[in-house]
Design a protein around this motif. Structure first.
Motif, PDB file in Angstrom:
ATOM      1  N   ASN A 105     108.045  36.999 125.528  1.00  0.00           N
ATOM      2  CA  ASN A 105     108.222  36.830 126.966  1.00  0.00           C
ATOM      3  C   ASN A 105     106.880  37.039 127.667  1.00  0.00           C
ATOM      4  OD1 ASN A 105     109.905  36.503 129.245  1.00  0.00           O
ATOM      5  ND2 ASN A 105     109.963  38.700 129.554  1.00  0.00           N
ATOM      6  N   ILE A 106     106.504  36.096 128.512  1.00  0.00           N
ATOM      7  CA  ILE A 106     105.325  36.232 129.358  1.00  0.00           C
ATOM      8  C   ILE A 106     105.837  36.342 130.782  1.00  0.00           C
ATOM      9  CG2 ILE A 106     103.248  35.090 130.201  1.00  0.00           C
ATOM     10  CD1 ILE A 106     103.213  33.690 127.415  1.00  0.00           C
ATOM     11  N   ILE A 107     105.343  37.326 131.513  1.00  0.00           N
ATOM     12  CA  ILE A 107     105.818  37.525 132.880  1.00  0.00           C
ATOM     13  C   ILE A 107     104.713  37.170 133.865  1.00  0.00           C
ATOM     14  CG2 ILE A 107     107.609  39.189 132.322  1.00  0.00           C
ATOM     15  CD1 ILE A 107     105.681  41.445 133.030  1.00  0.00           C
ATOM     16  N   THR A 108     105.131  36.626 135.006  1.00  0.00           N
ATOM     17  CA  THR A 108     104.198  36.316 136.085  1.00  0.00           C
ATOM     18  C   THR A 108     104.584  37.136 137.305  1.00  0.00           C
ATOM     19  OG1 THR A 108     105.519  34.462 136.915  1.00  0.00           O
ATOM     20  CG2 THR A 108     103.839  33.956 135.247  1.00  0.00           C
ATOM     21  N   ARG A 146      99.881  48.008 131.872  1.00  0.00           N
ATOM     22  CA  ARG A 146     100.653  48.847 130.959  1.00  0.00           C
ATOM     23  C   ARG A 146     100.377  48.523 129.491  1.00  0.00           C
ATOM     24  NH1 ARG A 146     106.483  49.508 134.110  1.00  0.00           N
ATOM     25  NH2 ARG A 146     105.581  50.269 136.052  1.00  0.00           N
ATOM     26  N   GLY A 147      99.111  48.335 129.185  1.00  0.00           N
ATOM     27  CA  GLY A 147      98.689  48.075 127.819  1.00  0.00           C
ATOM     28  C   GLY A 147      98.777  46.629 127.375  1.00  0.00           C
ATOM     29  N   LEU A 148      99.288  45.747 128.235  1.00  0.00           N
ATOM     30  CA  LEU A 148      99.397  44.330 127.891  1.00  0.00           C
ATOM     31  C   LEU A 148      98.287  43.532 128.562  1.00  0.00           C
ATOM     32  CD1 LEU A 148     103.236  43.739 128.296  1.00  0.00           C
ATOM     33  CD2 LEU A 148     101.955  43.943 126.160  1.00  0.00           C
ATOM     34  N   PRO A 149      97.813  42.480 127.906  1.00  0.00           N
ATOM     35  CA  PRO A 149      96.791  41.639 128.532  1.00  0.00           C
ATOM     36  C   PRO A 149      97.367  40.849 129.697  1.00  0.00           C
ATOM     37  CG  PRO A 149      97.496  40.691 126.451  1.00  0.00           C
ATOM     38  CD  PRO A 149      98.178  42.022 126.569  1.00  0.00           C
ATOM     39  N   VAL A 150      96.575  40.706 130.748  1.00  0.00           N
ATOM     40  CA  VAL A 150      96.905  39.835 131.870  1.00  0.00           C
ATOM     41  C   VAL A 150      95.903  38.683 131.791  1.00  0.00           C
ATOM     42  CG1 VAL A 150      97.123  39.617 134.372  1.00  0.00           C
ATOM     43  CG2 VAL A 150      97.719  41.785 133.250  1.00  0.00           C
ATOM     44  N   VAL A 151      96.405  37.476 131.524  1.00  0.00           N
ATOM     45  CA  VAL A 151      95.555  36.334 131.230  1.00  0.00           C
ATOM     46  C   VAL A 151      95.768  35.235 132.268  1.00  0.00           C
ATOM     47  CG1 VAL A 151      94.943  34.618 129.483  1.00  0.00           C
ATOM     48  CG2 VAL A 151      95.783  36.872 128.766  1.00  0.00           C
ATOM     49  N   ASP A 156      91.815  30.623 130.912  1.00  0.00           N
ATOM     50  CA  ASP A 156      91.751  31.189 129.568  1.00  0.00           C
ATOM     51  C   ASP A 156      93.038  30.921 128.785  1.00  0.00           C
ATOM     52  OD1 ASP A 156      90.587  32.484 127.439  1.00  0.00           O
ATOM     53  OD2 ASP A 156      90.693  34.498 128.327  1.00  0.00           O
ATOM     54  N   ILE A 157      93.516  29.675 128.854  1.00  0.00           N
ATOM     55  CA  ILE A 157      94.785  29.340 128.214  1.00  0.00           C
ATOM     56  C   ILE A 157      94.712  29.499 126.695  1.00  0.00           C
ATOM     57  CG2 ILE A 157      94.336  26.847 128.106  1.00  0.00           C
ATOM     58  CD1 ILE A 157      97.734  28.668 128.653  1.00  0.00           C
ATOM     59  N   GLY A 158      93.548  29.264 126.106  1.00  0.00           N
ATOM     60  CA  GLY A 158      93.406  29.445 124.665  1.00  0.00           C
ATOM     61  C   GLY A 158      93.755  30.854 124.241  1.00  0.00           C
ATOM     62  N   ARG A 159      93.296  31.835 125.007  1.00  0.00           N
ATOM     63  CA  ARG A 159      93.598  33.240 124.699  1.00  0.00           C
ATOM     64  C   ARG A 159      95.090  33.510 124.821  1.00  0.00           C
ATOM     65  NH1 ARG A 159      92.576  38.197 128.429  1.00  0.00           N
ATOM     66  NH2 ARG A 159      93.160  39.904 127.054  1.00  0.00           N
ATOM     67  N   LEU A 160      95.717  32.975 125.862  1.00  0.00           N
ATOM     68  CA  LEU A 160      97.152  33.211 126.054  1.00  0.00           C
ATOM     69  C   LEU A 160      97.963  32.605 124.909  1.00  0.00           C
ATOM     70  CD1 LEU A 160      99.318  34.474 127.838  1.00  0.00           C
ATOM     71  CD2 LEU A 160      99.367  32.355 129.169  1.00  0.00           C
ATOM     72  N   VAL A 161      97.626  31.401 124.485  1.00  0.00           N
ATOM     73  CA  VAL A 161      98.362  30.773 123.379  1.00  0.00           C
ATOM     74  C   VAL A 161      98.064  31.494 122.064  1.00  0.00           C
ATOM     75  CG1 VAL A 161      98.676  28.630 122.051  1.00  0.00           C
ATOM     76  CG2 VAL A 161      98.686  28.575 124.557  1.00  0.00           C
ATOM     77  N   ASP A 162      96.852  32.013 121.890  1.00  0.00           N
ATOM     78  CA  ASP A 162      96.561  32.839 120.710  1.00  0.00           C
ATOM     79  C   ASP A 162      97.509  34.040 120.675  1.00  0.00           C
ATOM     80  OD1 ASP A 162      94.469  31.174 119.939  1.00  0.00           O
ATOM     81  OD2 ASP A 162      92.886  32.515 120.701  1.00  0.00           O
TER      82      ASP A 162
END
Length: 177
Positions: A105-108, A146-151, A156-162
């Motif tokens: 799950n990715i949250i916005t 909270r310890g999760l990356p915010v991308v 930086d879509i490459g990082r998010l898909v990684d």
């Protein structure tokens, strides 16, 4: 098939994040399907006065509308996501919704923490045990929550898909009950 969900309130960057994920997965050579939940009271793809509506009223289900450029298959019921996914044969399915599946799950959001407004547009209000990253409007302000990356999916879509791909390497029990 691997499934990822992006959820958040209106105007938090949800659709932008979803379309960027789809583009990047396709760029990497994957076949990608998508599911979009629509939260509008009374919304329907069809109406009773259209021919397809008349077909449904007569008892047909599913009803297919086919034209030169597209085909739409309509079921006159709300299906759960597992039932819908049976109709997909893709490497990935990207969902824009709140889901009833165990998947990454990715949250916005517009804010990190709830700020007291009637509609909670915060990351905190969306976060759950399946959240692997955050994105959307808030990505212009913070890089971690909270310890999760915010991308930022626009830069930086490459990082998010990684991160999405790595989430499947770490957890083999997604989509199991």
């Amino acid at each position: 098939m691997k499934v990822v969900n992006v959820q958040g309130r209106k105007k938090t960057g949800k659709t932008t994040t979803v379309t960027n994920i789809i583009r990047e997965l396709c760029r990497r050579g994957y076949s990608v399907g998508s599911i979009k939940s629509i939260h509008i009271d009374g919304f329907t793809m069809d109406n009773d006065s259209a021919d397809t509506g008349k077909h449904a009223a007569a008892g047909a289900s599913p009803v297919t509308a086919r034209c030169h450029g597209e085909t739409n298959i309509m079921f006159k019921e709300k299906m759960n996501l597992r039932e819908i996914l049976k109709h997909y044969d893709n490497d990935w399915v990207v969902i824009e919704s709140h889901v009833d599946l165990k998947c990454p799950n990715i949250i916005t959001g517009k804010t990190a923490e709830y700020n007291g407004e009637e509609k909670d547009e915060s990351l905190a209000g969306q976060m759950n045990e399946l959240t692997i990253a955050c994105s959307g409007v808030i990505a212009n302000e913070i890089s971690e929550f909270r310890g999760l990356p915010v991308v930022d999916s626009t830069t930086d879509i490459g990082r998010l898909v990684d991160i999405i791909e790595e989430s499947y390497e770490k957890a083999s029990d997604y989509m199991e009950d």
